[in-house]
Motif scaffolding. Structure first.
Motif, mmCIF file in Angstrom:
data_model
loop_
_atom_site.group_PDB
_atom_site.id
_atom_site.type_symbol
_atom_site.label_atom_id
_atom_site.label_comp_id
_atom_site.label_asym_id
_atom_site.label_seq_id
_atom_site.Cartn_x
_atom_site.Cartn_y
_atom_site.Cartn_z
ATOM 1 N N UNK A 338 0.847 -1.185 0.000
ATOM 2 C CA UNK A 338 0.000 0.000 0.000
ATOM 3 C C UNK A 338 0.885 1.239 0.000
ATOM 4 N N UNK A 339 0.322 2.364 -0.432
ATOM 5 C CA UNK A 339 0.990 3.648 -0.288
ATOM 6 C C UNK A 339 0.504 4.248 1.029
ATOM 7 N N UNK A 340 1.421 4.510 1.940
ATOM 8 C CA UNK A 340 1.043 5.055 3.250
ATOM 9 C C UNK A 340 1.595 6.466 3.406
ATOM 10 N N UNK A 341 1.597 6.981 4.614
ATOM 11 C CA UNK A 341 2.101 8.334 4.864
ATOM 12 C C UNK A 341 3.614 8.392 4.642
ATOM 13 N N UNK A 342 4.164 9.569 4.305
ATOM 14 C CA UNK A 342 5.597 9.664 3.972
ATOM 15 C C UNK A 342 6.519 9.061 5.011
ATOM 16 N N UNK A 343 6.286 9.328 6.284
ATOM 17 C CA UNK A 343 7.179 8.806 7.315
ATOM 18 C C UNK A 343 7.103 7.276 7.403
ATOM 19 N N UNK A 344 5.937 6.707 7.135
ATOM 20 C CA UNK A 344 5.796 5.248 7.141
ATOM 21 C C UNK A 344 6.447 4.648 5.898
ATOM 22 N N UNK A 345 6.270 5.304 4.759
ATOM 23 C CA UNK A 345 6.932 4.839 3.543
ATOM 24 C C UNK A 345 8.453 4.903 3.683
ATOM 25 N N UNK A 346 8.953 5.925 4.370
ATOM 26 C CA UNK A 346 10.399 6.034 4.589
ATOM 27 C C UNK A 346 10.913 4.878 5.441
ATOM 28 N N UNK A 347 10.107 4.434 6.386
ATOM 29 C CA UNK A 347 10.516 3.288 7.214
ATOM 30 C C UNK A 347 10.606 2.021 6.367
ATOM 31 N N UNK A 348 9.631 1.830 5.476
ATOM 32 C CA UNK A 348 9.687 0.682 4.569
ATOM 33 C C UNK A 348 10.895 0.781 3.651
ATOM 34 N N UNK A 349 11.134 1.960 3.094
ATOM 35 C CA UNK A 349 12.281 2.144 2.194
ATOM 36 C C UNK A 349 13.599 1.846 2.897
ATOM 37 N N UNK A 350 13.725 2.272 4.140
ATOM 38 C CA UNK A 350 14.965 2.034 4.880
ATOM 39 C C UNK A 350 15.234 0.538 5.034
#
Length: 355
Positions: A338-350
């Motif tokens: 899913x596409x989530x909020x920026x800070x949550x997406x950044x956690x996934x990206x990390x």
């Protein structure tokens, strides 16, 4: 995996420290609108009463928002209920499903004792429909069910393409069911929706979820649009109180909150493109261009199966949707996020970059 297992099941396992970060359920990352929360709290004491069996207030709000007559509306306890209702009422013998697609289409067809055939979509063609092949399959099917955009691929079908299909079945006995559950996430849906065409094409049934865009999956709310005679048949075949009082109140409040709607769409489009570019640049992962609030990933280049990939993320408190049980992509190399909020997406990206 179980054949009809879904994402969003946060109850199955022990909750990690800090709770799950759930990318497996494709729900509006904006979360519950404050106006909807207020409407729910204001209506709590009213649950001692039965809900309005005609759902007049909600139907009026839907008719105004989507510019369709209230007489064409059929309400559902989530969009999924409406596939079961339609198939149990109409009883087509043979159902054709472009796959991969939402598994409840197949499950509902099997529950109605339909013979299910699959129309395979290929990754090489970005899971787009070959319309010449689709039209050639019409003589051996009674009903086609397709998602627009399709889940899990995100592929969109244009209104012109659907009209071509509708013209092909106009004088026949086939039905077309179009699931538009994610179209609300688009800034403009006029190029894709066919909800306004049910009077012109009486063998068309359009389904839409309100739980995805308005972040109401725990309440369950959806609606269908059908030619008036079909709408009467479907309404006669369902539980009279299938949409509960709180869901009706939440729906009315959500449909009136235009600020929430506009902000959700704009924020999603910006974050969707950012996340797509970042993930598609990772070694070993191919991201398919998203159209709404979810994205399909081919992780075969990582050396991990989809189950192995999801297990590694789960160990870090992140849930993604293993697509190995989707008919049409059983080769164990696809996941949906899913596409989530920026800070949550950044956690996934990390975590993905670390892997």
């Amino acid at each position: 995996m179980e054949k009809f297992e879904h994402g969003g099941n946060i109850y199955r396992e022990d909750v990690p420290a800090g709770d799950w970060l759930d990318f497996s359920a494709n729900i509006n990352p904006a979360g519950l609108a404050p106006s909807v929360r207020a409407a729910l709290l204001a209506a709590v004491d009213d649950v001692i009463n039965y809900p309005d069996p005609e759902a007049r207030e909600l139907k009026a709000a839907l008719a105004e928002r989507y510019n369709v007559p209230a007489e064409q509306l059929v309400l559902g306890n989530g969009a999924a209920e409406l596939f079961y209702l339609f198939l149990q009422t109409v009883r087509p013998r043979r159902v054709l499903l472009p796959v991969p697609s939402f598994s409840e289409y197949e499950r509902a067809a099997l529950a109605a004792r339909c013979k299910v055939s699959c129309f395979a979509l290929s990754a090489e063609n970005d899971f787009r429909i070959d319309w010449e092949e689709m039209l050639a399959a019409l003589p051996v099917t009674d009903c086609i069910i397709l998602g627009n955009p399709n889940n899990p691929t995100g592929t969109l079908v244009t209104r012109n393409e659907l009209v071509r299909l509708l013209e092909a079945i106009k004088d026949g006995t086939q039905w077309l069911v179009v699931d538009e559950s994610f179209l609300d996430f688009l800034l403009f849906d006029s190029r894709y929706t066919v909800r306004d065409l049910v009077a012109e094409y009486p063998r068309l049934f359009v389904v839409q979820s309100l739980t995805k865009f308005y972040a109401l999956p725990g309440l369950r709310l959806g609606f269908g649009v059908a030619q008036e005679e079909l709408a009467k048949r479907l309404n006669a075949g369902k539980d009279v109180w299938n949409v509960n009082l709180l869901a009706q109140k939440a729906g009315v409040a959500a449909l009136a909150d235009t600020e929430y709607q506009q902000q959700s769409r704009q924020q999603l489009i910006e974050e969707m493109q950012r996340l797509y570019k970042r993930i598609d640049g990772l070694r070993g992962i191919k991201a398919f261009q998203p159209s709404v609030n979810f994205m399909l990933l081919d992780v075969s280049g990582t050396g991990l199966s989809s189950s192995g990939f999801t297990a590694r993320l789960r160990a870090r408190g992140i849930l993604v949707r293993d697509c190995a049980n989707y008919t049409g992509i059983e080769d164990d190399c696809y996941v949906r996020i899913a596409i989530r909020r920026p800070e949550e997406n950044d956690r996934l990206l990390a975590v993905l970059e670390e892997f």
